[in-house]
Design an enzyme around this catalytic site. Structure first.
Site, PDB file in Angstrom:
ATOM      1  CE  LYS A 118       6.717   4.876  -8.017  1.00 27.85           C
ATOM      2  NZ  LYS A 118       8.006   4.515  -7.384  1.00 27.85           N
ATOM      3  CD  GLU A 151      -3.826  -4.072   1.815  1.00 28.36           C
ATOM      4  OE1 GLU A 151      -3.736  -4.113   3.034  1.00 28.36           O
ATOM      5  OE2 GLU A 151      -4.792  -4.343   1.478  1.00 28.36           O
ATOM      6  CB  CYS A 200       3.700  -5.222   5.880  1.00 29.95           C
ATOM      7  SG  CYS A 200       2.789  -6.415   4.709  1.00 29.95           S
ATOM      8  CD  GLU A 247       6.645  -1.218   8.684  1.00 33.11           C
ATOM      9  OE1 GLU A 247       6.721   0.079   8.258  1.00 33.11           O
ATOM     10  OE2 GLU A 247       5.913  -2.142   8.456  1.00 33.11           O
TER      11      GLU A 247
HETATM   12  P1  NAD Z   1       7.175   3.497   0.580  1.00 30.65           P
HETATM   13  O1  NAD Z   1       5.782   4.253   1.133  1.00 30.65           O
HETATM   14  O2  NAD Z   1       8.231   4.439   0.835  1.00 30.65           O
HETATM   15  O3  NAD Z   1       7.225   3.476  -0.949  1.00 30.65           O
HETATM   16  C1  NAD Z   1       6.320   2.608  -1.276  1.00 30.65           C
HETATM   17  C2  NAD Z   1       5.981   2.914  -2.903  1.00 30.65           C
HETATM   18  O4  NAD Z   1       5.476   4.417  -2.994  1.00 30.65           O
HETATM   19  C3  NAD Z   1       7.174   3.416  -3.804  1.00 30.65           C
HETATM   20  O5  NAD Z   1       6.814   2.875  -4.999  1.00 30.65           O
HETATM   21  C4  NAD Z   1       7.516   4.782  -3.757  1.00 30.65           C
HETATM   22  O6  NAD Z   1       8.254   5.372  -4.891  1.00 30.65           O
HETATM   23  C5  NAD Z   1       6.064   5.351  -3.749  1.00 30.65           C
HETATM   24  N1  NAD Z   1       6.018   6.723  -3.008  1.00 30.65           N
HETATM   25  C6  NAD Z   1       6.666   7.125  -2.119  1.00 30.65           C
HETATM   26  N2  NAD Z   1       6.380   8.426  -1.979  1.00 30.65           N
HETATM   27  C7  NAD Z   1       5.101   8.953  -2.680  1.00 30.65           C
HETATM   28  C8  NAD Z   1       4.337   9.725  -2.980  1.00 30.65           C
HETATM   29  N3  NAD Z   1       4.364  11.001  -2.165  1.00 30.65           N
HETATM   30  N4  NAD Z   1       3.301   9.824  -4.010  1.00 30.65           N
HETATM   31  C9  NAD Z   1       3.162   8.620  -4.720  1.00 30.65           C
HETATM   32  N5  NAD Z   1       4.102   7.386  -4.483  1.00 30.65           N
HETATM   33  C10 NAD Z   1       5.132   7.562  -3.511  1.00 30.65           C
HETATM   34  O7  NAD Z   1       7.342   2.129   1.143  1.00 30.65           O
HETATM   35  P2  NAD Z   1       8.583   1.276   0.885  1.00 30.65           P
HETATM   36  O8  NAD Z   1       9.875   1.585   1.853  1.00 30.65           O
HETATM   37  O9  NAD Z   1       8.772   1.115  -0.469  1.00 30.65           O
HETATM   38  O10 NAD Z   1       7.833  -0.117   1.642  1.00 30.65           O
HETATM   39  C11 NAD Z   1       7.851  -0.521   2.840  1.00 30.65           C
HETATM   40  C12 NAD Z   1       6.704  -0.384   3.626  1.00 30.65           C
HETATM   41  O11 NAD Z   1       5.497  -0.928   2.933  1.00 30.65           O
HETATM   42  C13 NAD Z   1       6.483  -0.814   5.163  1.00 30.65           C
HETATM   43  O12 NAD Z   1       5.668   0.334   6.017  1.00 30.65           O
HETATM   44  C14 NAD Z   1       5.768  -1.718   5.059  1.00 30.65           C
HETATM   45  O13 NAD Z   1       5.030  -2.131   6.156  1.00 30.65           O
HETATM   46  C15 NAD Z   1       4.746  -1.395   3.970  1.00 30.65           C
HETATM   47  N6  NAD Z   1       4.143  -2.677   3.478  1.00 30.65           N
HETATM   48  C16 NAD Z   1       2.759  -3.074   3.532  1.00 30.65           C
HETATM   49  C17 NAD Z   1       2.273  -4.058   3.254  1.00 30.65           C
HETATM   50  C18 NAD Z   1       0.774  -4.289   3.576  1.00 30.65           C
HETATM   51  O14 NAD Z   1       0.149  -5.388   2.779  1.00 30.65           O
HETATM   52  N7  NAD Z   1       0.025  -3.595   4.499  1.00 30.65           N
HETATM   53  C19 NAD Z   1       2.768  -4.892   2.196  1.00 30.65           C
HETATM   54  C20 NAD Z   1       4.372  -4.743   1.938  1.00 30.65           C
HETATM   55  C21 NAD Z   1       4.672  -3.696   2.552  1.00 30.65           C
END
Ligand code: NAD
Length: 491
Positions: free
Chosen positions: A183, A259, A293, A391
């Site tokens: 997804k 992550e 991140c 963040e």
């Molecule tokens: P997000 O959590 O908003 O979304 C990530 C994914 O989760 C998307 O595909 C979204 O549609 C899905 N999602 C959202 N709510 C959900 C739910 N209730 N159930 C299932 N899926 C759901 O994150 P984002 O805004 O896309 O990305 C930015 C974040 O990702 C930042 O916090 C960043 O630090 C983190 N990130 C972490 C790493 C790591 O390796 N630790 C790497 C890249 C990004």
């Protein structure tokens, strides 16, 4: 594969059972180019019914298809080919990624896309080196501990490094013989969509790799996390989403790997090599518009060199070329979305109140309708400010002075996050002490973003649960079985 993907409005459907399929409810949403504000695609708004279809396809492929029954060598040869095809289509994928995310083309071309190919190359080699364990109990009894695939895996990814982070999960997942449903983030569906065709071309059997597009909560994402046939969720995204997924996945007791967010500290001690530390601090804060991140998103500088470092940083920040992501000279492109832009701007306002905005933080409307923002540098700010604690995920760097090591460690550890940090010092004893005392999944000494795919990757505290990378990823996407053999003696 045609590179027209970058310029035409196209339809992005789900990829299920080896075919591109319209969402069952027939609903689509617009995908917007961050650099122009214009729609570039209509994207399948997948829901629970599409996840059901994908889960059935993935389950069938796992239970009856050839994928988990192939030799490891045969399976990994196919995955290696996926990596080769990514490199063969590098330009198309790089353009698609840049148009979708707003990141500079140089970063897609030299970073994200080659690294996506490397994920397949690495895990297809590494999985073959994995061995089972045998325990001789006595002359007539032996116990085997063997690794088996889990079945159907759910992979949920964010928008900042779309293909890289998806393939970082897909490659080890498939290498272990699982099938999967990806997804992708709703804002960046392009490269996952293109990957479907490449998987097929490489010979990945139907139903092994599926993509369902859509949103998270109350949509495709949530449906994946609650589906009874999905055995595990590997998720990269925000910490708050991780919490929601952990709750949703409880009723079906899924294996979880998270992550999550970060608030990486970059620390410069007075004995550091500033020639290295300062340019790296700039890259760590502003690469990918600060949407990483692992970004060094707060900079601690020892008081005795604070003014010197601040002045040099200021000169360099002013030189950062913000512009059209497709221009090779661009160093910072457009922020992913209007919502994210507003979020970043709201933190810059907080920074102006709590500290001194030395440079940037302005909407660059001269560049057009895109989400362009000049890189922001903030000084004279207290570590307790929300700018230093939360963040932001954007091009904002607060500078925080510190006097001594003990005070520093406390300040670094004060956020809920613990993903990564960089320490710049030439004192070996200090390198040891600080890396020991900082609560962080990764500590870089005199570097940033150094990664070897064999090492574990993940966060401490609110930055993650579990580890990916190397054998940790292969272990996550499999489970152990113990088989005890007792033989008849005396024959
Ligand atoms: P997000 O959590 O908003 O979304 C990530 C994914 O989760 C998307 O595909 C979204 O549609 C899905 N999602 C959202 N709510 C959900 C739910 N209730 N159930 C299932 N899926 C759901 O994150 P984002 O805004 O896309 O990305 C930015 C974040 O990702 C930042 O916090 C960043 O630090 C983190 N990130 C972490 C790493 C790591 O390796 N630790 C790497 C890249 C990004």
């Amino acid at each position: 594969m045609s590179s027209a993907v970058a310029t035409e409005i196209k339809t992005i459907d789900n990829f299920i059972q080896g075919q591109y399929k319209a969402p069952k409810k027939g609903e689509y949403f617009e995908d917007i180019d961050p650099a122009t504000g214009k729609a570039i695609a209509k994207v399948a708004n997948g829901g629970a019914e599409d996840i059901d279809e994908a889960a059935a396809a993935a389950k069938l492929a796992f239970e009856q298809g050839p994928w988990p029954r192939m030799s490891m060598q045969e399976r990994c040869a196919i995955l290696r080919k996926v990596g080769d095809l990514i490199l063969k289509n590098l330009e198309t994928l790089a353009i698609a990624e840049t148009v979708d995310t707003g990141k500079p083309i140089s970063e897609s071309r030299e970073g994200d896309i080659p690294r996506s190919a490397q994920n397949f190359h690495f895990f297809s080699d590494y999985a073959q080196a994995l061995n089972d364990d045998s325990y001789s109990v006595n002359a007539n009894e032996r116990h085997l501990a063997i690794r088996e695939p889990l079945g159907v895996a759910g992979l949920i990814t964010p928008w900042n490094l779309p293909l890289y982070l998806a393939t970082w999960k897909i490659a080890p997942c498939l290498a272990m013989g699982n099938s999967c449903i990806l997804k992708p983030a709703e804002w960046t569906p392009h490269t996952a969509n293109l990957l479907g065709a490449l998987m097929q071309e490489a010979g990945v059997p139907e139903g092994v790799f599926n993509v369902v597009n859509g949103f998270g909560a109350k949509s495709a994402g949530e449906a994946l996390t609650t589906h009874p046939d999905v055995r595990c969720i590997s998720f990269t995204g925000e910490t708050s989403t991780g919490r929601a997924i952990m709750g949703a996945a409880a009723s079906t007791l899924k294996k979880l790997s998270f992550e999550l967010g970060g608030k990486g500290a970059n620390i410069i001690f007075e004995d550091a090599d500033l020639q290295e530390a300062i340019p790296t601090a700039i890259r760590a804060a502003y690469r990918n518009q600060g949407e990483i991140c692992l970004a060094g998103s707060r900079l601690f500088v020892q008081e005795s060199i604070y003014n010197k470092v601040r002045d040099e940083l200021l000169e360099r920040v002013k030189q950062i070329r913000v512009g059209n992501p497709l221009d090779e000279k661009t160093q910072m492109g457009a922020i992913i979305s209007k919502e994210q832009l507003q979020k970043v701007q709201s933190y810059i306002e907080i920074g102006k109140n709590d500290g001194k905005l030395l440079f940037g933080g302005e909407r660059l409307t001269t560049l057009g309708e895109g989400n362009y923002l000049s890189p922001a540098l903030i000084s004279e700010i207290d570590n307790k400010s929300r700018v230093c604690q939360e963040e932001i995920f954007g091009p904002v760097l607060p500078l925080i002075p510190f006097k001594a090591e003990e005070e520093l460690v406390e300040m670094v550890n004060s956020t809920p996050y613990g993903l990564s940090c960089s320490v710049w010092t030439n004192d070996a004893n200090r390198q040891h002490r600080v890396s020991r005392d900082i609560k962080s999944g990764i500590v870089w000494i005199n570097c940033w973003f150094a990664r070897d795919l064999r090492t574990p990757f993940g966060g401490q505290k609110s930055s993650g649960v579990g580890r990916e990378g190397g054998r940790w990823a292969l272990e996550f996407f499999s489970e152990m079985k113990t088989i005890c053999f007792r033989y008849k003696s005396g024959q």
